[in-house]
Write an enzyme that holds these catalytic residues in place. Sequence first.
Site, PDB file in Angstrom:
ATOM      1  N   GLU A 227      -7.963  -6.918   5.690  1.00 54.67           N
ATOM      2  CA  GLU A 227      -7.073  -8.065   5.035  1.00 54.67           C
ATOM      3  C   GLU A 227      -6.353  -8.692   6.345  1.00 54.67           C
ATOM      4  O   GLU A 227      -5.954 -10.044   5.997  1.00 54.67           O
ATOM      5  CB  GLU A 227      -6.052  -7.479   3.898  1.00 54.67           C
ATOM      6  CG  GLU A 227      -6.744  -7.118   2.779  1.00 54.67           C
ATOM      7  CD  GLU A 227      -6.294  -6.095   1.950  1.00 54.67           C
ATOM      8  OE1 GLU A 227      -4.808  -5.947   2.161  1.00 54.67           O
ATOM      9  OE2 GLU A 227      -6.804  -5.567   1.098  1.00 54.67           O
TER      10      GLU A 227
ATOM     11  N   GLN B 214      -7.201 -16.133 -10.742  1.00 54.37           N
ATOM     12  CA  GLN B 214      -7.933 -16.717  -9.780  1.00 54.37           C
ATOM     13  C   GLN B 214      -9.138 -17.618 -10.375  1.00 54.37           C
ATOM     14  O   GLN B 214      -9.343 -17.319 -11.603  1.00 54.37           O
ATOM     15  CB  GLN B 214      -8.882 -15.397  -9.344  1.00 54.37           C
ATOM     16  CG  GLN B 214      -8.285 -14.774  -8.188  1.00 54.37           C
ATOM     17  CD  GLN B 214      -7.274 -13.696  -8.897  1.00 54.37           C
ATOM     18  OE1 GLN B 214      -7.706 -13.131  -9.935  1.00 54.37           O
ATOM     19  NE2 GLN B 214      -6.001 -13.698  -8.307  1.00 54.37           N
TER      20      GLN B 214
ATOM     21  N   TYR C  12       0.905  -1.267  -0.283  1.00 57.63           N
ATOM     22  CA  TYR C  12      -0.121  -0.076   0.163  1.00 57.63           C
ATOM     23  C   TYR C  12       0.805   1.283  -0.122  1.00 57.63           C
ATOM     24  O   TYR C  12       0.472   2.353  -0.590  1.00 57.63           O
ATOM     25  CB  TYR C  12      -1.022   0.047   1.220  1.00 57.63           C
ATOM     26  CG  TYR C  12      -2.178  -0.834   1.060  1.00 57.63           C
ATOM     27  CD1 TYR C  12      -3.384  -0.444   0.116  1.00 57.63           C
ATOM     28  CD2 TYR C  12      -2.125  -2.180   1.707  1.00 57.63           C
ATOM     29  CE1 TYR C  12      -4.563  -1.303   0.070  1.00 57.63           C
ATOM     30  CE2 TYR C  12      -3.278  -2.868   1.399  1.00 57.63           C
ATOM     31  CZ  TYR C  12      -4.535  -2.556   0.585  1.00 57.63           C
ATOM     32  OH  TYR C  12      -5.405  -3.375   0.466  1.00 57.63           O
TER      33      TYR C  12
ATOM     34  N   GLY D  17     -21.445 -20.661 -19.531  1.00 50.45           N
ATOM     35  CA  GLY D  17     -20.373 -21.071 -20.033  1.00 50.45           C
ATOM     36  C   GLY D  17     -19.526 -21.557 -18.631  1.00 50.45           C
ATOM     37  O   GLY D  17     -20.036 -22.117 -17.915  1.00 50.45           O
TER      38      GLY D  17
ATOM     39  N   THR E  11     -18.734 -22.665 -12.612  1.00 47.71           N
ATOM     40  CA  THR E  11     -17.833 -23.302 -11.908  1.00 47.71           C
ATOM     41  C   THR E  11     -18.177 -23.257 -10.361  1.00 47.71           C
ATOM     42  O   THR E  11     -18.094 -23.856  -9.341  1.00 47.71           O
ATOM     43  CB  THR E  11     -16.349 -23.054 -11.872  1.00 47.71           C
ATOM     44  OG1 THR E  11     -15.984 -21.700 -12.223  1.00 47.71           O
ATOM     45  CG2 THR E  11     -16.042 -24.006 -13.330  1.00 47.71           C
TER      46      THR E  11
END
Length: 402
Positions: A136, A206, A94, A274, A278
Site C-alpha cells: 500500500e 466505491q 493494522y 445492470g 460502468t
Amino acid sequence: MNSEQKQLVTATVPTLREHGVALTTHFYRRMFEHNPELKNVFNMGNQQNGKQQMALAMAVLAYAEHIDNPSVLTHAVTKIGHKHVSLDIRPEHYAIVGRHLIASIGEVLGEAATPDLLNAWATAYQELADLMSGLESGLYRDAVAQEGGWTGWRPFTVKRKVEESAEITSFYLYPTDGGKVATFLPGQYVSLRLFLPELNLFQPRQYSLSSAPNQEYYRISVKKEAGSQHPDGLISNRLHQHVQEGDLVELASPAGDFTLDTSRQTPVVFVSGGVGQTPLLSMLEHLVETGSNREIVWVHGSRNTKVHAFREPVAKLTAHHSNVQKHIFYDQLEPNLAVVEGHYEGIVDLQKLNGGSLLREADYYVCGPAPFIRKQMKDLAALGVSREAIHFEEFGPATLTA
C-alpha cells in the site's frame, strides 16, 4: 514464522472452516466497541448484511490454508491493497485490527487458544500486515507521483448530474481546488465519502469511473437502490435524492486492479449486467477515443429499456465504428425490438452468441453481481475460453476472489 508456528496455524483450518464467520463477527463487534472511530472507515452496510464478515472469514481461511506459500494469494492481496488505499487505510490501522483479531481468537476458541497458538497467529498476522503495508505504501507513492495525484480525501464539486436511465444517474466531479485530477487506468474506481446524519458517521463507498481518462473530471454512474433505507443503500440514494449540482463530496484517488490491458492487441469482449457496465464503459470509451483497431464486442443485460443506462451512447459507438458490435439482452423483449438484430430475450446467455461474436483468442472482461459472474465464467469455460483470458470484477466485498 518458524515451522512449528506454521503447523499451529494450519491446525486451525478445520475450525476456521466451521466457525470462521462467528470469529469475524465477534472480531468486528469487539473492534467497533473499543474503537468506534473506525465505523467511519468501514462500510457499515456490509457489516449489517454480513458480507464483510464472510469476506474476512474467507480471507483468513485462505491465508491459513496457504501459510507455507502465501505467494499464491498475490492476486487477492493486491486487490485488497487497492481497496485499502481507496479507504485511506494506514499502518496504524493494522495495529488496531491485529490487537482485536488476536484477542477475538482467544475469546472465541477459549481453552483451545493456547499461548503458543495465539503467538503463532500474532506472528502470522504481523507478517501479513507488513506485506500489505509495503504494498500500500507503494500505491500511495504512485498516487502522489503523477500530476494531479493525491492521497487521503480531496473535495470535489458536482458540476453536472445527468440521468442516464430510470435507475442510474451520472455525476461529473471536478476538483474544488481547481487543480487537475490524476489520470487512471480504464476500469478503476474511486471511493466517495459523505456524512450520514442518520448514522452520525462518515461513510465511504466505491464507484467505478464510467468514462475514459481525461485529467479534468471523474464521472461516476450510480444506481439508485429503490426503497432502500439500509446503510448499504444510503450513500447511493443520498447522491440521487439530496446531492445536487454545486454540492461537495470527498474522493480518494483512483484505485483498483480490474483494468484494461492496453498492451495487448487481442479482440476484447465486454460482458456486463445492470450497473456492472460502468467500468467496462470506461474501457470501451478509451479504446474508441484512442483509435484502437482491436475488435470489440459489447454484451450487456438489463431488465428493460427504461432501466438500461447508456443505451444511446453505446448504439452511436457501434454505428460509427465498424470494429465495435453490440448484443443486448432484456428480461422481456419489447415488440419493437423483437426483430432488431443484436437484441435477445432473457438473461445474458453467451451460448446464444457462439458464432463469430465470441472468439477464443479474445480477452473477456466481466462485471456484475456474483451470481452473474459465476454464470458467465461457467459458460465461457464451456465455450473453451481459457481462465487466463477472463478478467472479472465483483461489486462489494470480493468473496469470489477470496
